[in-house]
Design an enzyme around this catalytic site. Structure first.
Site, mmCIF file in Angstrom:
data_model
loop_
_atom_site.group_PDB
_atom_site.id
_atom_site.type_symbol
_atom_site.label_atom_id
_atom_site.label_comp_id
_atom_site.label_asym_id
_atom_site.label_seq_id
_atom_site.Cartn_x
_atom_site.Cartn_y
_atom_site.Cartn_z
ATOM 1 C CD GLU A 112 -2.804 -1.235 2.397
ATOM 2 O OE1 GLU A 112 -3.967 -1.660 2.282
ATOM 3 O OE2 GLU A 112 -2.303 -0.897 3.491
ATOM 4 C CD GLU A 132 -2.738 -6.599 4.351
ATOM 5 O OE1 GLU A 132 -2.179 -5.496 4.347
ATOM 6 O OE2 GLU A 132 -2.625 -7.415 3.407
#
Length: 261
Positions: A112, A132
């Site tokens: 990210e 995640e």
């Protein structure tokens, strides 16, 4: 563990920002807040035009959120500081080009962070993932950004399964601009940064503001705002010395001298 997990180096108009937090360059709340201060200062410094972000060492760019720190009490929804996670993900009015030089493992919040850059160069041994899902949480920024950057079904597969992809596949899907041998990555990033630093900073600012705003607007609404000079960066550009310098340089068949004003 280094006392300051962020190393910075100024090279003329270029700022190099290196995440140096052994063993893996993971980001905790304290590190994110430091990063925010670094990028805020970069944004507000008129002498700096371009930034390069990278990780220390040859193995890790950044694996993202520090789960060990989280286990010790760092809240996942805690205070990441100005600019949000990693300092640039939510930094307002970041109208200068940022290059990510991905030198190794780039996953989770690290991916990210890289996606927050404008151009991504990667070492040919780099690898990418959004793991995640395996720790029972959501890759929030990647869920917003990645399906807009690469084919939807590939992005969803990464989000839903946590599958790793190598540098070659990342380049094939357009996640990164170019691949380079690891020992040449920073030289290539610096050459690109120097090229950008020699360009017109007011135009870069207008491009970034328009692109950022256009993500949530229709084509015609965005064009109307441009022609009506409703973007601050566009209004500054159209009234600038640089705008006239570009026209003069073209007419005089010479290279323009950009002053950023």
């Amino acid at each position: 563990m280094t006392d300051n997990p962020i190393r910075t180096e100024r090279r003329g108009a270029v700022l190099e920002v290196t995440l140096d937090r052994p063993k893996a360059n993971a980001i905790d709340l304290k590190t994110s807040r430091i990063m925010g201060e670094v990028f805020r200062d970069f944004r507000d410094d008129p002498e700096l035009r371009v930034a390069i972000i990278t990780g220390a060492g040859e193995k890790f760019f950044c694996p993202g959120w520090d789960l060990k720190a989280a286990a010790d009490g760092d809240a996942v929804d805690g205070d990441y500081g100005v600019g949000g996670f990693g300092g640039i993900q939510e930094m307002r009015a970041m109208n200068k080009p940022i290059i990510a030089a991905v030198n190794g493992i780039c996953c989770g919040g690290g991916l990210e962070w890289a996606l927050s850059a404008d151009i991504i160069l990667a070492a040919d041994h780099a690898s990418f993932a959004l793991p995640e899902i395996r720790s029972g949480t959501v890759a929030d920024a990647a869920s917003v950004k990645l399906p807009k950057r690469i084919p939807y079904h590939i992005a969803m597969e990464m989000l839903l399964t946590g599958r790793w992809i190598d540098a070659e596949e990342a380049a094939r899907w357009g996640m990164v601009n170019r691949l380079h041998p690891g020992d040449q990555l920073m030289a290539e990033a610096r050459a690109l940064a120097d090229h950008l630093a020699s360009g017109p900073p007011l135009v870069y600012a207008a491009i970034k503001e328009i692109v950022r705003d256009a993500e949530g607007a229709t084509f015609q609404d965005t064009m109307n705002k441009i022609t009506r000079r409703q973007y601050q960066s566009v209004d500054v550009l159209y009234s600038s010395e640089d705008q006239m310098e570009g026209a003069r340089a073209f007419a005089e068949k010479r290279d323009p001298v950009w002053k950023g004003k």
